[in-house]
Enzyme design. Structure first.
Site, PDB file in Angstrom:
ATOM      1  N   ASP A   1       5.961 -11.288  -3.765  1.00  0.00           N
ATOM      2  CA  ASP A   1       5.208 -10.029  -3.665  1.00  0.00           C
ATOM      3  C   ASP A   1       4.403  -9.802  -4.952  1.00  0.00           C
ATOM      4  O   ASP A   1       3.631  -8.840  -5.052  1.00  0.00           O
ATOM      5  CB  ASP A   1       6.107  -8.837  -3.313  1.00  0.00           C
ATOM      6  N   SER A   2       4.519 -10.740  -5.914  1.00  0.00           N
ATOM      7  CA  SER A   2       3.594 -10.768  -7.056  1.00  0.00           C
ATOM      8  C   SER A   2       2.162 -10.906  -6.540  1.00  0.00           C
ATOM      9  O   SER A   2       1.202 -10.647  -7.267  1.00  0.00           O
ATOM     10  CB  SER A   2       3.941 -11.926  -8.002  1.00  0.00           C
TER      11      SER A   2
ATOM     12  N   ASP B   1       8.879 -13.315   0.426  1.00  0.00           N
ATOM     13  CA  ASP B   1       9.453 -12.253  -0.413  1.00  0.00           C
ATOM     14  C   ASP B   1       9.346 -10.926   0.330  1.00  0.00           C
ATOM     15  O   ASP B   1       8.234 -10.494   0.679  1.00  0.00           O
ATOM     16  CB  ASP B   1       8.632 -12.198  -1.712  1.00  0.00           C
TER      17      ASP B   1
ATOM     18  N   GLU C   1      15.187  -8.252  -3.469  1.00  0.00           N
ATOM     19  CA  GLU C   1      15.624  -7.832  -4.805  1.00  0.00           C
ATOM     20  C   GLU C   1      16.783  -6.846  -4.719  1.00  0.00           C
ATOM     21  O   GLU C   1      16.793  -5.983  -3.847  1.00  0.00           O
ATOM     22  CB  GLU C   1      14.458  -7.144  -5.553  1.00  0.00           C
TER      23      GLU C   1
ATOM     24  N   GLU D   1      16.113 -12.951 -13.206  1.00  0.00           N
ATOM     25  CA  GLU D   1      14.857 -12.699 -13.922  1.00  0.00           C
ATOM     26  C   GLU D   1      15.120 -11.945 -15.220  1.00  0.00           C
ATOM     27  O   GLU D   1      15.767 -10.890 -15.227  1.00  0.00           O
ATOM     28  CB  GLU D   1      13.882 -11.910 -13.024  1.00  0.00           C
TER      29      GLU D   1
HETATM   30  O1  KIV Z   1       7.171 -12.020  -6.566  1.00  0.00           O
HETATM   31  C1  KIV Z   1       7.422 -13.019  -7.244  1.00  0.00           C
HETATM   32  O2  KIV Z   1       6.541 -13.819  -7.594  1.00  0.00           O
HETATM   33  C2  KIV Z   1       8.813 -13.232  -7.646  1.00  0.00           C
HETATM   34  C3  KIV Z   1       9.105 -14.347  -8.604  1.00  0.00           C
HETATM   35  C4  KIV Z   1       8.572 -14.057  -9.930  1.00  0.00           C
HETATM   36  C5  KIV Z   1      10.539 -14.707  -8.623  1.00  0.00           C
HETATM   37  O3  KIV Z   1       9.662 -12.523  -7.220  1.00  0.00           O
END
Ligand code: KIV
Length: 277
Positions: free
Chosen positions: A46-47, A85, A117, A184
């Protein structure tokens, strides 16, 4: 090295045998490149929200946005284990919603696992998704979706109380059925302890060398995202200045009429007079 798509049990089997690699991907072109470099798992993180969609955090990212990008990644990397994610509030509201949203990653985008998460508070959702037949990856430490609650983007688990809490959460998530766990932004020694305590692999980001695997945001690794670079990120190449240089060369050459030259044009092989008449 492998040329067959890995499964969740195959990822677990790597613990203690071989380090695991995971990188983020958001589109088909990058997915194709990462697959050809034999990354073990691709994460449609979700980045996406910050790196690609221009949001200030991961909070606004929607399920529809995640699915749209996960589908593209699947098309680009058909032979790599793909993790979707789960965005903020796609798994917290109810077990039913968590199963339905996880199911969208599998049914619509062809993902092989989902990641979510949180610690104890998400164990029920984890159990429900796993019981419905979908592998789940956990994520504790600095959890960007709830960074506000953690006091911002800070290293977690520095004092005894929070280190103990993280160890408890890791154990609870393993108990709930996750096949691997992202750690993380936690101290190396704590990541080592958690990794030794668990039977499943830990995948570190800003958590040091003792994790069973490592994940990075691909745009960080390549030096493509200049807005914010966490101190744990290693730029294996710094592409942003190269891209800017290439684009200004294009602009200059178009303005001064040196592009397109003969080599990049198609010559007309008939008489222009014949076209007009
Ligand atoms: O959203 C993301 O890219 C992540 C990674 C940094 C683990 O959760």
């Amino acid at each position: 090295m492998h040329n067959m798509k890995l499964s969740a049990p195959a990822i677990i089997a790597k613990k203690g045998v071989e380090k695991i690699t995971m990188l983020t991907a958001y589109d088909a072109s990058f997915a194709r490149l990462l697959e050809s470099a034999q990354v073990d798992m691709l994460l449609v993180g979700d980045s996406l929200g910050m790196v690609v969609l221009g949001y200030d955090s991961t909070v606004p990212v929607t399920m529809d946005e995640m699915i749209h990008h996960a589908k593209a990644v699947r098309r680009g990397a058909p032979a790599t284990m793909l993790v979707g994610d789960m965005p903020f509030l796609s798994y917290q509201v109810s077990k039913q919603a968590a199963i339905a949203n996880a199911g969208r990653f599998f049914k619509e985008a062809g993902c092989d696992a989902v990641k979510l998460e949180g610690g104890r508070e998400v164990c029920e959702a984890v159990r429900a998704i796993v019981d419905a037949g979908m592998p789940v990856m956990g994520h504790i430490g600095l959890t960007p979706q709830t960074a506000g609650k953690l006091g911002g983007f800070k290293v977690q688990g520095k004092d005894v109380q929070s280190a103990r809490r993280l160890l408890k959460e890791a154990r609870a998530l393993e108990e709930a059925g996750v096949f691997s766990l992202v750690l993380e932004c936690i101290p190396v020694g704590l990541a080592k302890l958690i990794s030794e305590e668990l039977g499943i692999p830990t995948i570190g980001i800003g958590a040091g060398i003792c994790c069973d695997g490592q994940v990075l945001v691909t745009h960080d690794l390549l030096g493509l995202f200049e807005k914010f670079v966490p101190s744990f990120v290693k730029n294996y190449i710094n592409l942003a200045p190269e891209i800017k240089k290439a684009v200004s060369s294009f602009v200059t050459e178009v303005k001064d009429e040196t592009f397109p030259d003969e080599q990049h044009s198609f010559p007309l092989q008939i008489d222009p007079a014949d076209i007009i008449s």
